[in-house]
Motif scaffolding. Structure first.
Motif, PDB file in Angstrom:
ATOM      1  N   MET A 257       0.860  -1.186   0.000  1.00 47.55           N
ATOM      2  CA  MET A 257       0.000   0.000   0.000  1.00 47.55           C
ATOM      3  C   MET A 257       0.891   1.229   0.000  1.00 47.55           C
ATOM      4  O   MET A 257       1.708   1.390   0.899  1.00 47.55           O
ATOM      5  CB  MET A 257      -0.875  -0.027   1.255  1.00 47.55           C
ATOM      6  CG  MET A 257      -1.977   0.976   1.228  1.00 47.55           C
ATOM      7  SD  MET A 257      -3.300   0.551   2.406  1.00 47.55           S
ATOM      8  CE  MET A 257      -4.311  -0.564   1.431  1.00 47.55           C
ATOM      9  N   SER A 258       0.774   2.057  -1.014  1.00 46.59           N
ATOM     10  CA  SER A 258       1.664   3.215  -1.063  1.00 46.59           C
ATOM     11  C   SER A 258       1.197   4.229  -0.032  1.00 46.59           C
ATOM     12  O   SER A 258       0.015   4.325   0.269  1.00 46.59           O
ATOM     13  CB  SER A 258       1.652   3.843  -2.451  1.00 46.59           C
ATOM     14  OG  SER A 258       0.403   4.402  -2.724  1.00 46.59           O
ATOM     15  N   SER A 259       2.135   4.967   0.551  1.00 48.02           N
ATOM     16  CA  SER A 259       1.717   5.933   1.548  1.00 48.02           C
ATOM     17  C   SER A 259       2.589   7.166   1.508  1.00 48.02           C
ATOM     18  O   SER A 259       3.766   7.104   1.194  1.00 48.02           O
ATOM     19  CB  SER A 259       1.766   5.309   2.939  1.00 48.02           C
ATOM     20  OG  SER A 259       3.087   5.209   3.366  1.00 48.02           O
ATOM     21  N   HIS A 260       1.954   8.262   1.773  1.00 45.62           N
ATOM     22  CA  HIS A 260       2.640   9.547   1.868  1.00 45.62           C
ATOM     23  C   HIS A 260       2.131  10.170   3.146  1.00 45.62           C
ATOM     24  O   HIS A 260       1.032   9.860   3.585  1.00 45.62           O
ATOM     25  CB  HIS A 260       2.295  10.401   0.650  1.00 45.62           C
ATOM     26  CG  HIS A 260       2.523   9.697  -0.646  1.00 45.62           C
ATOM     27  ND1 HIS A 260       3.740   9.634  -1.271  1.00 45.62           N
ATOM     28  CD2 HIS A 260       1.686   8.944  -1.404  1.00 45.62           C
ATOM     29  CE1 HIS A 260       3.644   8.901  -2.364  1.00 45.62           C
ATOM     30  NE2 HIS A 260       2.399   8.465  -2.463  1.00 45.62           N
ATOM     31  N   PHE A 261       2.905  11.030   3.758  1.00 46.75           N
ATOM     32  CA  PHE A 261       2.461  11.590   5.026  1.00 46.75           C
ATOM     33  C   PHE A 261       1.294  12.541   4.811  1.00 46.75           C
ATOM     34  O   PHE A 261       1.249  13.271   3.833  1.00 46.75           O
ATOM     35  CB  PHE A 261       3.608  12.295   5.725  1.00 46.75           C
ATOM     36  CG  PHE A 261       4.647  11.333   6.210  1.00 46.75           C
ATOM     37  CD1 PHE A 261       4.379  10.500   7.288  1.00 46.75           C
ATOM     38  CD2 PHE A 261       5.875  11.226   5.574  1.00 46.75           C
ATOM     39  CE1 PHE A 261       5.313   9.585   7.724  1.00 46.75           C
ATOM     40  CE2 PHE A 261       6.812  10.316   6.009  1.00 46.75           C
ATOM     41  CZ  PHE A 261       6.542   9.494   7.083  1.00 46.75           C
ATOM     42  N   LEU A 262       0.363  12.486   5.722  1.00 46.03           N
ATOM     43  CA  LEU A 262      -0.742  13.438   5.720  1.00 46.03           C
ATOM     44  C   LEU A 262      -0.297  14.646   6.521  1.00 46.03           C
ATOM     45  O   LEU A 262       0.226  14.479   7.615  1.00 46.03           O
ATOM     46  CB  LEU A 262      -1.936  12.838   6.462  1.00 46.03           C
ATOM     47  CG  LEU A 262      -2.883  11.881   5.771  1.00 46.03           C
ATOM     48  CD1 LEU A 262      -3.891  11.365   6.796  1.00 46.03           C
ATOM     49  CD2 LEU A 262      -3.600  12.583   4.644  1.00 46.03           C
ATOM     50  N   SER A 263      -0.494  15.830   6.009  1.00 47.86           N
ATOM     51  CA  SER A 263      -0.255  17.020   6.814  1.00 47.86           C
ATOM     52  C   SER A 263      -1.528  17.292   7.604  1.00 47.86           C
ATOM     53  O   SER A 263      -2.574  17.523   7.010  1.00 47.86           O
ATOM     54  CB  SER A 263       0.081  18.216   5.928  1.00 47.86           C
ATOM     55  OG  SER A 263       1.244  17.925   5.187  1.00 47.86           O
ATOM     56  N   LEU A 264      -1.428  17.237   8.913  1.00 44.68           N
ATOM     57  CA  LEU A 264      -2.634  17.359   9.735  1.00 44.68           C
ATOM     58  C   LEU A 264      -2.992  18.824   9.969  1.00 44.68           C
ATOM     59  O   LEU A 264      -2.125  19.692  10.013  1.00 44.68           O
ATOM     60  CB  LEU A 264      -2.431  16.643  11.063  1.00 44.68           C
ATOM     61  CG  LEU A 264      -2.266  15.128  10.929  1.00 44.68           C
ATOM     62  CD1 LEU A 264      -2.056  14.485  12.303  1.00 44.68           C
ATOM     63  CD2 LEU A 264      -3.468  14.501  10.256  1.00 44.68           C
ATOM     64  N   SER A 265      -4.259  19.065  10.066  1.00 48.62           N
ATOM     65  CA  SER A 265      -4.761  20.396  10.417  1.00 48.62           C
ATOM     66  C   SER A 265      -6.162  20.215  10.944  1.00 48.62           C
ATOM     67  O   SER A 265      -6.683  19.098  10.973  1.00 48.62           O
ATOM     68  CB  SER A 265      -4.767  21.314   9.184  1.00 48.62           C
ATOM     69  OG  SER A 265      -5.786  20.900   8.301  1.00 48.62           O
ATOM     70  N   ARG A 266      -6.786  21.295  11.313  1.00 48.54           N
ATOM     71  CA  ARG A 266      -8.115  21.222  11.919  1.00 48.54           C
ATOM     72  C   ARG A 266      -9.144  20.549  10.999  1.00 48.54           C
ATOM     73  O   ARG A 266     -10.076  19.907  11.445  1.00 48.54           O
ATOM     74  CB  ARG A 266      -8.562  22.656  12.239  1.00 48.54           C
ATOM     75  CG  ARG A 266      -9.834  22.718  13.032  1.00 48.54           C
ATOM     76  CD  ARG A 266     -10.183  24.162  13.306  1.00 48.54           C
ATOM     77  NE  ARG A 266     -11.417  24.251  14.082  1.00 48.54           N
ATOM     78  CZ  ARG A 266     -12.119  25.368  14.196  1.00 48.54           C
ATOM     79  NH1 ARG A 266     -11.695  26.475  13.622  1.00 48.54           N
ATOM     80  NH2 ARG A 266     -13.227  25.374  14.901  1.00 48.54           N
ATOM     81  N   ARG A 267      -8.949  20.682   9.664  1.00 52.12           N
ATOM     82  CA  ARG A 267      -9.898  20.095   8.727  1.00 52.12           C
ATOM     83  C   ARG A 267      -9.928  18.570   8.806  1.00 52.12           C
ATOM     84  O   ARG A 267     -10.911  17.941   8.458  1.00 52.12           O
ATOM     85  CB  ARG A 267      -9.541  20.502   7.286  1.00 52.12           C
ATOM     86  CG  ARG A 267      -9.876  21.911   6.906  1.00 52.12           C
ATOM     87  CD  ARG A 267      -9.687  22.133   5.414  1.00 52.12           C
ATOM     88  NE  ARG A 267      -8.315  21.863   4.982  1.00 52.12           N
ATOM     89  CZ  ARG A 267      -7.898  20.750   4.398  1.00 52.12           C
ATOM     90  NH1 ARG A 267      -8.738  19.787   4.133  1.00 52.12           N
ATOM     91  NH2 ARG A 267      -6.639  20.606   4.056  1.00 52.12           N
TER      92      ARG A 267
END
Ligand code: THG
Length: 370
Positions: A1-11
């Motif tokens: 499963m390919s993965s890239h980091f999620l940039s977290l924010s309030r959304r």
């Protein structure tokens, strides 16, 4: 499963369990209803074997509840779904398609009856609250629409009965599929249903608030030690084998419930009060040209379908597409779900799926892989 980091924010909302999920070694997240949903822990395959043999705890808080409360709540439900709601008794849940006025799928939630005037719509990944709010205000219905602080936590796997009865008492084993009842935990009442997004059996606990969330998570892991409990999540391979549809993947707002194979849940004649009645009662829409099927592909390596794969016939004509697919260790081939032209869906034709530029022999199945 390919993965890239999620940039977290309030959304992208965290859940009351996210810290625990991370402590338990989550390796991937997706976003569902603007909220984090774990995708795998050890590996998709290792999680799959464990889910089929043991018991797992899933943070499915992203199955958000759209609460409708007020005198016209039931009337509203009969407007938004073409399913017969007779079976939605107190202490019952029901899987229903939500369909718009053009006959297209808005969502496929589980509805929970809390009382005659209050229901929770446990939604898949689309903004149902906005759509319902529009309907309520334009029809001037006496209904309050909110998203309460409710976070479903699932216990799934063949040992889920053992774990649940240890924690909540043996009475929980009397629940039949889609029954829901209150159980005592730590001096409070918890609503627990026999349901969940797997075919391995289990429960979903509707957890109200952050404090009880952590207490409950910790108790499940403490009591679950002897059953080899692990943190898990809806498993891509297992849910495809079970034929469980994923809104946004296997179907979208461009599909009708008949194309999705959900026609069996609809009433013979949909009553006029339902906003999709006029379209859904027409012969044309009841006999769709394409339909979702369980599919297998002769392909023997680990792979996941991350966009769509074309399905072609012997003349290379496109006859459909795979929308979910993964190599299944138990079936030793790719198991998949996809929308296939009805005249090809009978498996008399030789079909192929195009994966990375190559063609692989493909079979259409009448039933899921279980
Ligand atoms: N549980 C709860 N809410 C949810 C889900 C869930 N919301 C989002 C998502 N999952 C909704 N989608 C589904 C899809 C399938 C089922 C449940 C929710 C399901 N289907 C059974 C089947 O297809 O075999 C049974 C259908 C029936 O016979 O009525 O369970 O998982 N709370």
């Amino acid at each position: 499963m390919s993965s890239h980091f999620l940039s977290l924010s309030r959304r992208i909302r965290k859940t009351h369990f996210t810290d625990r999920v991370i402590e338990n070694g989550v390796k991937g997240f997706t976003v569902y209803n603007h909220m984090l949903l774990p995708t795998y822990f050890e590996s998709v395959e290792d999680d799959y074997h464990h889910l089929k043999r043991e018991v797992q705890i899933w943070d499915v808080s992203c199955e958000r509840q759209v609460e409708i409360e007020g005198k016209d709540s039931f009337k509203l439900l009969k407007i938004i779904t073409p399913r017969n709601l007779e079976k939605l008794a107190e202490n019952k849940c029901l899987y229903v398609p939500l369909v718009n006025s053009k006959g297209f799928m808005i969502n496929d939630p589980v509805i929970v009856k809390i009382s005659n005037y209050k229901f929770w719509i446990s939604i898949a990944d689309s903004d149902v609250l906005l759509w319902i709010d529009g309907i309520v205000s334009s029809l001037n219905l006496d209904v309050k629409v909110t998203e309460p602080d409710i976070s479903p936590l699932a216990i799934q796997g063949p040992k889920s009965e053992l774990l649940a009865s240890k924690l909540f008492g043996s009475k929980i084993t009397n629940l039949k599929l889609f029954d829901i009842e209150n159980f005592d935990f730590d001096g409070e009442k918890l609503l627990i249903a026999k349901s969940g997004y797997s075919k391995q059996g289990g429960y979903e606990i509707y957890v109200n608030g952050p404090k009880i969330a952590i207490k409950l998570w910790d108790a499940l892991f403490e009591e679950g030690k002897e059953f080899n409990v692990r943190a898990g999540c809806p498993n891509l391979i297992e849910r495809i084998e079970g034929g469980l549809l994923s809104y946004g993947n296997d179907m979208t707002i461009e599909n009708t419930p008949y194309e999705c194979g959900l026609g069996k849940f609809l009433q013979e004649k949909i009553p006029n009060q339902c906003i999709s009645a006029r379209v859904l009662n027409s012969d044309k829409i009841r006999n769709p040209k394409k339909i979702i099927k369980s599919i297998s592909i002769n392909y023997k390596e680990k792979i996941y379908c991350e966009s769509v794969w074309k399905v072609v016939d012997e003349k290379n004509e496109t006859v459909g597409q795979v929308t979910s697919g993964a190599f299944s260790p138990d079936f030793d081939k790719i198991v998949a779900l996809g929308m296939i032209n009805k005249d090809c869906a009978n498996n008399e034709n030789r079909l192929f799926t195009l994966i990375n530029g190559k063609k692989y022999l493909t079979h259409i199945h009448e039933k899921p892989f279980i």
